[in-house]
Motif scaffolding. Sequence first.
Motif, PDB file in Angstrom:
ATOM      1  N   THR A  44       6.934  -8.487  -1.352  1.00 46.60           N
ATOM      2  CA  THR A  44       7.122  -7.042  -1.362  1.00 46.60           C
ATOM      3  C   THR A  44       7.466  -6.594   0.046  1.00 46.60           C
ATOM      4  OG1 THR A  44       6.217  -4.928  -2.097  1.00 46.60           O
ATOM      5  CG2 THR A  44       4.733  -6.361  -0.861  1.00 46.60           C
ATOM      6  N   SER A  46       5.965  -3.778   1.665  1.00 46.83           N
ATOM      7  CA  SER A  46       4.698  -3.449   2.318  1.00 46.83           C
ATOM      8  C   SER A  46       3.634  -3.211   1.257  1.00 46.83           C
ATOM      9  CB  SER A  46       4.867  -2.195   3.183  1.00 46.83           C
ATOM     10  OG  SER A  46       3.619  -1.610   3.501  1.00 46.83           O
ATOM     11  N   THR A  47       2.535  -3.926   1.333  1.00 51.59           N
ATOM     12  CA  THR A  47       1.451  -3.698   0.371  1.00 51.59           C
ATOM     13  C   THR A  47       0.842  -2.317   0.556  1.00 51.59           C
ATOM     14  OG1 THR A  47      -0.153  -4.800   1.853  1.00 51.59           O
ATOM     15  CG2 THR A  47       0.881  -6.159   0.128  1.00 51.59           C
ATOM     16  N   SER A  49       2.444   0.460   1.418  1.00 51.67           N
ATOM     17  CA  SER A  49       3.341   1.422   0.763  1.00 51.67           C
ATOM     18  C   SER A  49       3.210   1.329  -0.750  1.00 51.67           C
ATOM     19  CB  SER A  49       4.785   1.158   1.184  1.00 51.67           C
ATOM     20  OG  SER A  49       4.956   1.379   2.570  1.00 51.67           O
ATOM     21  N   ASP A  50       3.163   0.106  -1.268  1.00 56.89           N
ATOM     22  CA  ASP A  50       3.071  -0.073  -2.720  1.00 56.89           C
ATOM     23  C   ASP A  50       1.771   0.479  -3.274  1.00 56.89           C
ATOM     24  OD1 ASP A  50       5.484  -1.321  -2.488  1.00 56.89           O
ATOM     25  OD2 ASP A  50       4.760  -3.334  -2.967  1.00 56.89           O
ATOM     26  N   LEU A  51       0.667   0.183  -2.598  1.00 59.82           N
ATOM     27  CA  LEU A  51      -0.632   0.635  -3.102  1.00 59.82           C
ATOM     28  C   LEU A  51      -0.764   2.148  -2.955  1.00 59.82           C
ATOM     29  CD1 LEU A  51      -3.190  -0.296  -4.453  1.00 59.82           C
ATOM     30  CD2 LEU A  51      -4.191  -0.775  -2.199  1.00 59.82           C
ATOM     31  N   LEU A  53       1.677   4.259  -3.268  1.00 59.43           N
ATOM     32  CA  LEU A  53       2.451   4.822  -4.386  1.00 59.43           C
ATOM     33  C   LEU A  53       1.645   4.754  -5.679  1.00 59.43           C
ATOM     34  CD1 LEU A  53       6.049   3.439  -3.690  1.00 59.43           C
ATOM     35  CD2 LEU A  53       5.322   5.837  -3.655  1.00 59.43           C
ATOM     36  N   ARG A  54       0.990   3.624  -5.906  1.00 65.64           N
ATOM     37  CA  ARG A  54       0.160   3.501  -7.115  1.00 65.64           C
ATOM     38  C   ARG A  54      -0.965   4.538  -7.106  1.00 65.64           C
ATOM     39  NH1 ARG A  54      -0.987  -2.968  -8.118  1.00 65.64           N
ATOM     40  NH2 ARG A  54       1.170  -3.718  -7.920  1.00 65.64           N
ATOM     41  N   LEU A  66      -4.283  -5.242  -3.408  1.00 64.63           N
ATOM     42  CA  LEU A  66      -2.927  -5.732  -3.623  1.00 64.63           C
ATOM     43  C   LEU A  66      -2.598  -6.740  -2.522  1.00 64.63           C
ATOM     44  CD1 LEU A  66      -0.208  -5.633  -5.114  1.00 64.63           C
ATOM     45  CD2 LEU A  66       0.449  -3.737  -3.596  1.00 64.63           C
ATOM     46  N   ALA A  68       0.167  -9.749  -1.097  1.00 65.64           N
ATOM     47  CA  ALA A  68       1.529 -10.280  -1.164  1.00 65.64           C
ATOM     48  C   ALA A  68       1.572 -11.657  -0.511  1.00 65.64           C
ATOM     49  CB  ALA A  68       2.509  -9.348  -0.457  1.00 65.64           C
ATOM     50  N   GLN A  71       5.492 -10.542   2.988  1.00 64.99           N
ATOM     51  CA  GLN A  71       5.866  -9.155   3.235  1.00 64.99           C
ATOM     52  C   GLN A  71       7.155  -9.142   4.043  1.00 64.99           C
ATOM     53  OE1 GLN A  71       2.472  -5.807   3.448  1.00 64.99           O
ATOM     54  NE2 GLN A  71       2.482  -7.161   5.206  1.00 64.99           N
TER      55      GLN A  71
END
Length: 287
Positions: A44, A46-47, A49-51, A53-54, A66, A68, A71
């Motif tokens: 991914t 960035s973990t 950024s992803d988390l 968003l979730r 989360l 990865a 990264q």
Amino acid sequence: MNDSHTPVSRWSDLDRPPLDATALRRALVRPGTLWTSVDVVTETGSTNSDLALRAGAGHAEEGAVLVAEEQTAGRGRLDRRWTAPARSGLFFSVLLKPGPDVPVGRYGWLPLLTGVAVATGLARAAGVDTALKWPNDLLVTVAGEERKAGGILAERVGEDAIVVGIGLNVSLRQAELPVPTAGSLALAGAASLDRDILLRAVLRSLEHWYGEWRAAGGDPVLSRIQETYAAGCATLGRTVRAQLPGDGELAGEAVAVDGDGRLVVRTADGERHPVGAGDIVHLRATD
């Protein structure tokens, strides 16, 4: 033997096996514990950024983890980039919601608390001494020199959530280091480089220290976070240069971490200056 026409997979390094997501969930996600989910993704940006968003979309509960294997756009403080070969480290983020019992003004302790958790978890699982550079760098000793092996980035999500990201170099070899001043657990002589074991140890340590801090209403003294951080902080007692926001600069001795998690720098005139944000450079005695 590989012939010249056989592509070499970036996943073929047998020294770097993939994380066992099922075993991690079985070990960590249990009733009554902090961790509510553990997801492992191959790659991914960035973990954090992803988390985030979730969490913003309501798709993650407190205690979500989360991870990865790689990264490609990991971020550190001051928007620095963090990259490393696939499966060479631990790159993960956790979602925390301190709740109404912890004043927002004490949220600034979370990256320092995480540093304590990582250092104590690694001491137990890897047998390696990890020092803390204020506010959020993880240092190891390689050939007698301090080197940065990891970092922590905490980011606010909405009104009540914090995503804390941790990046840690585990098996990086000398030739793979992004800069000569970087380090890894392998180069520091860690007793274990098993990322499953290391991740479990760090998350259990984080659960412990976060629980203590939260139960104390975020009080850094009652939770012992302030004294434990100070005991493991390589910045204290050193001559430092603080590069402040807005191109300001401050030089002096780092003498304390105050109740708000700020670094207190005593300048040559004896004045004490609390530094809440900025880049800290450790200076040699001759500098």
